[in-house]
Design a protein around this motif. Structure first.
Motif, PDB file in Angstrom:
ATOM      1  N   ARG A  34      82.488  37.364  68.504  1.00  0.00           N
ATOM      2  CA  ARG A  34      82.152  35.989  68.116  1.00  0.00           C
ATOM      3  C   ARG A  34      81.094  36.003  67.012  1.00  0.00           C
ATOM      4  O   ARG A  34      80.300  36.928  66.896  1.00  0.00           O
ATOM      5  CB  ARG A  34      81.599  35.194  69.303  1.00  0.00           C
ATOM      6  N   THR A  50      75.423  28.323  68.569  1.00  0.00           N
ATOM      7  CA  THR A  50      76.724  28.465  69.227  1.00  0.00           C
ATOM      8  C   THR A  50      77.335  29.829  68.915  1.00  0.00           C
ATOM      9  O   THR A  50      76.916  30.515  67.976  1.00  0.00           O
ATOM     10  CB  THR A  50      77.704  27.366  68.774  1.00  0.00           C
ATOM     11  N   LYS A  51      78.310  30.197  69.728  1.00  0.00           N
ATOM     12  CA  LYS A  51      79.113  31.399  69.488  1.00  0.00           C
ATOM     13  C   LYS A  51      80.545  30.956  69.250  1.00  0.00           C
ATOM     14  O   LYS A  51      81.149  30.311  70.096  1.00  0.00           O
ATOM     15  CB  LYS A  51      79.053  32.343  70.689  1.00  0.00           C
ATOM     16  N   GLU A  52      81.083  31.297  68.073  1.00  0.00           N
ATOM     17  CA  GLU A  52      82.380  30.777  67.673  1.00  0.00           C
ATOM     18  C   GLU A  52      83.417  31.885  67.482  1.00  0.00           C
ATOM     19  O   GLU A  52      83.099  32.975  66.995  1.00  0.00           O
ATOM     20  CB  GLU A  52      82.250  29.988  66.362  1.00  0.00           C
ATOM     21  N   TRP A  53      84.666  31.552  67.842  1.00  0.00           N
ATOM     22  CA  TRP A  53      85.787  32.423  67.516  1.00  0.00           C
ATOM     23  C   TRP A  53      85.980  32.389  66.002  1.00  0.00           C
ATOM     24  O   TRP A  53      85.989  31.332  65.381  1.00  0.00           O
ATOM     25  CB  TRP A  53      87.056  31.946  68.207  1.00  0.00           C
ATOM     26  N   THR A  91      88.023  26.501  67.828  1.00  0.00           N
ATOM     27  CA  THR A  91      87.705  26.280  69.233  1.00  0.00           C
ATOM     28  C   THR A  91      88.982  26.464  70.047  1.00  0.00           C
ATOM     29  O   THR A  91      90.025  25.911  69.678  1.00  0.00           O
ATOM     30  CB  THR A  91      87.151  24.866  69.456  1.00  0.00           C
ATOM     31  N   TYR A 133      86.310  29.233  61.596  1.00  0.00           N
ATOM     32  CA  TYR A 133      85.926  29.088  62.996  1.00  0.00           C
ATOM     33  C   TYR A 133      86.887  28.154  63.711  1.00  0.00           C
ATOM     34  O   TYR A 133      87.334  27.142  63.149  1.00  0.00           O
ATOM     35  CB  TYR A 133      84.493  28.552  63.095  1.00  0.00           C
ATOM     36  N   THR A 175      80.799  28.584  77.550  1.00  0.00           N
ATOM     37  CA  THR A 175      81.189  29.521  76.498  1.00  0.00           C
ATOM     38  C   THR A 175      80.211  29.539  75.329  1.00  0.00           C
ATOM     39  O   THR A 175      80.280  30.431  74.496  1.00  0.00           O
ATOM     40  CB  THR A 175      82.575  29.142  75.947  1.00  0.00           C
ATOM     41  N   LYS A 176      79.321  28.557  75.267  1.00  0.00           N
ATOM     42  CA  LYS A 176      78.386  28.383  74.152  1.00  0.00           C
ATOM     43  C   LYS A 176      79.102  28.129  72.824  1.00  0.00           C
ATOM     44  O   LYS A 176      78.553  28.352  71.744  1.00  0.00           O
ATOM     45  CB  LYS A 176      77.451  29.587  74.018  1.00  0.00           C
ATOM     46  N   GLY A 177      80.354  27.651  72.909  1.00  0.00           N
ATOM     47  CA  GLY A 177      81.106  27.299  71.717  1.00  0.00           C
ATOM     48  C   GLY A 177      81.014  25.809  71.444  1.00  0.00           C
ATOM     49  O   GLY A 177      80.771  25.007  72.353  1.00  0.00           O
ATOM     50  N   SER A 178      81.202  25.424  70.180  1.00  0.00           N
ATOM     51  CA  SER A 178      81.123  24.010  69.820  1.00  0.00           C
ATOM     52  C   SER A 178      82.413  23.286  70.202  1.00  0.00           C
ATOM     53  O   SER A 178      83.490  23.872  70.225  1.00  0.00           O
ATOM     54  CB  SER A 178      80.863  23.860  68.322  1.00  0.00           C
TER      55      SER A 178
END
Length: 502
Positions: free
Chosen positions: A419, A431-434, A479, A477, A346-349
């Motif tokens: 994102r 990263t890409k974050e919500w 996760t 942000y 997902t490239k999320g942290s």
């Protein structure tokens, strides 16, 4: 939370990524008020009352050389609103976000975040960076518009300088036998940082755990004198020496490196509560002396009801001070944490911390009700006194959400339709974050809310707060919770029983 503080010229736009906003401790000037009851002995003169504490933010006048000046009203902060996921701007953003992040990195720009939303109802891109460096803003904007974001669709583009900080802001202290979600937690002896325990769960083997963020349990110290010593209080360290290393972004917790004790309330809140009680006692004792002196001048006895009122305040304050000092704040022991890492899919942290709850403490997964004045939108379900968790779910773009945190308590927001691009030093990668935008221009979170769980309108857990942006009008942000629980299982082997009403 990790937070970013923004400045544009001389104007503080103030964004801080949520692990953190370090704060100086001036407990009497920035104190949270503490409620006390005194016996009502009849009519009281206004001059005999205890004066309430006021925060620095409440100050409205400046005294200069004996003259009175009205402090000018602050300029309204920028109001961000979420963008629809199906809008033309969102489609283009999703297509070019990766290329934009690479472009900024190649340019040598130390950027920290990229956000797309509606700013004052205009489609706006925000580019957040650490320092100006050897790049030209006009050239960068012109090239970004030429290659990716045409002016016909993206009305505005704003650039804001940012500096990443670590620490915590204070929230209300809680001294209760049973803690629910949203309680403040910290490390014993750490007075420079604290966060939120989002909720609790039980393993299949019966152990009880609390869930928060990695950076709450292994906080980065940003200054050698980050409120380590509080005058008049003994500070007992419950953490390894390496947490005292200034500027170190800590890797995942390893038991062999030394035990870390979790306390509730955290040290910063606990010390301020003690200072407030001491100040209240001092003020009340001074008030009683002033009262006696006043009636001595008049040559008449002090009215019994007035003296008893002050005496009751003093007695009750001493009682509460003694009880607070004796309160067992031990909440648990850290058993595992994620460190700072990126989910490759997902490239999320990923940022979580796990601690085992002390057997002397009682916890439950209950969401406290919210009064009508604070509820926003269609959240009538929160009118009940307590609401149980209702399982977990995936987040969805543009859905309404709710959280309860240590610093800001219950707040409401909407998940943005795209994102954000984020570039934090501790993640060592983009990263890409919500992103959650506070409802109606309100702040969804603040420093100290890291670890808060995010709920949808079915009261399902959908995410955990890891970072936020104060002055960019409440950008936060999170996760997704499923990624967090999957990583916990992969890292620890702990099989979690579903969210039960503990």
């Amino acid at each position: 939370m990790r937070r970013i503080t923004y400045t544009t010229g001389s104007t503080d736009i103030g964004r801080r990524l949520h692990s953190s906003h370090s704060r100086s401790s001036q407990a009497q000037t920035n104190a949270r008020s503490t409620s006390f009851k005194a016996s009502d002995g009849g009519n009281d003169d206004r001059e005999d009352h205890v004066q309430p504490f006021h925060s620095r933010e409440a100050a409205r006048v400046v005294l200069d050389s004996g003259s009175y000046q009205s402090r000018p009203e602050p300029e309204p902060r920028r109001r961000w609103e979420p963008i629809r996921s199906a809008s033309p701007a969102a489609v283009i953003w999703n297509e070019h976000l990766d290329s934009t992040m690479r472009y900024l990195t190649r340019k040598g720009i130390k950027w920290t975040a990229l956000h797309l939303g509606l700013l004052n109802q205009k489609v706006t891109i925000a580019v957040l960076y650490e320092d100006s460096g050897p790049w030209d803003r006009e050239v960068v904007e012109r090239e970004l518009r030429y290659f990716y974001f045409p002016h016909q669709i993206f009305t505005d583009m704003v650039f804001s300088q940012a500096r990443v900080n670590k620490g915590a802001a204070l929230g209300a202290s809680e001294y209760s036998d049973r803690q629910s979600c949203g309680a403040g937690v910290g490390v014993r002896g750490v007075s420079w940082s604290a966060g939120t325990v989002g909720g609790y769960f039980e393993s299949e083997t019966g152990e009880l755990y609390g869930l928060t963020c990695h950076h709450v349990l292994l906080p980065t110290k940003t200054h050698p004198n980050s409120n380590d010593d509080r005058s008049g209080f003994s500070v007992t360290k419950g953490y390894p020496e390496y947490l005292d290393t200034v500027g170190l972004h800590h890797s995942a917790f390893k038991p062999e490196d030394g035990a870390i004790e979790v306390v509730q309330p955290p040290c910063v809140d606990h010390f301020d509560t003690l200072l407030e009680l001491q100040a209240l006692i001092k003020n009340a004792e001074e008030g009683l002396r002033t009262l006696k002196a006043k009636y001595e001048v008049l040559g008449i006895p002090v009215p019994k009801n007035k003296a008893e009122s002050w005496q009751a305040i003093i007695k009750d304050s001493y009682r509460q001070l003694a009880a607070t000092q004796l309160y067992n704040r031990t909440f648990g022991t850290v058993i595992s944490s994620s460190g700072y890492k990126i989910n490759l899919e997902t490239k999320g942290s990923i940022d979580w911390g796990l601690f085992e709850i002390s057997r002397s403490r009682s916890v439950w997964n209950m969401i406290p009700g919210v009064d009508a004045e604070r509820r926003r939108g269609s959240w009538d379900g929160l009118s009940r006194s307590r609401i149980a968790f209702n399982g977990i779910a995936d987040p969805m773009e543009n859905e309404s959400v709710f959280k309860i945190g240590r610093k800001t308590g219950p707040t409401f927001g909407i998940i943005n339709g795209v994102r954000d691009g984020v570039n934090l030093k501790e993640n060592l990668g983009e990263t890409k974050e919500w992103c959650v935008v506070g409802t109606n221009g309100t702040d969804f979170s603040a420093a100290g809310d890291s670890g808060s769980l995010v709920f949808n309108q079915k009261f399902q857990v959908i995410g955990i707060v890891t970072a936020g942006c104060d002055s960019m009008r409440g950008l936060t942000y999170m996760t997704p919770i499923k990624l967090v629980l999957h990583d916990i299982l992969k890292t620890t082997g702990i099989k979690i029983k579903f969210w039960d009403n503990l």
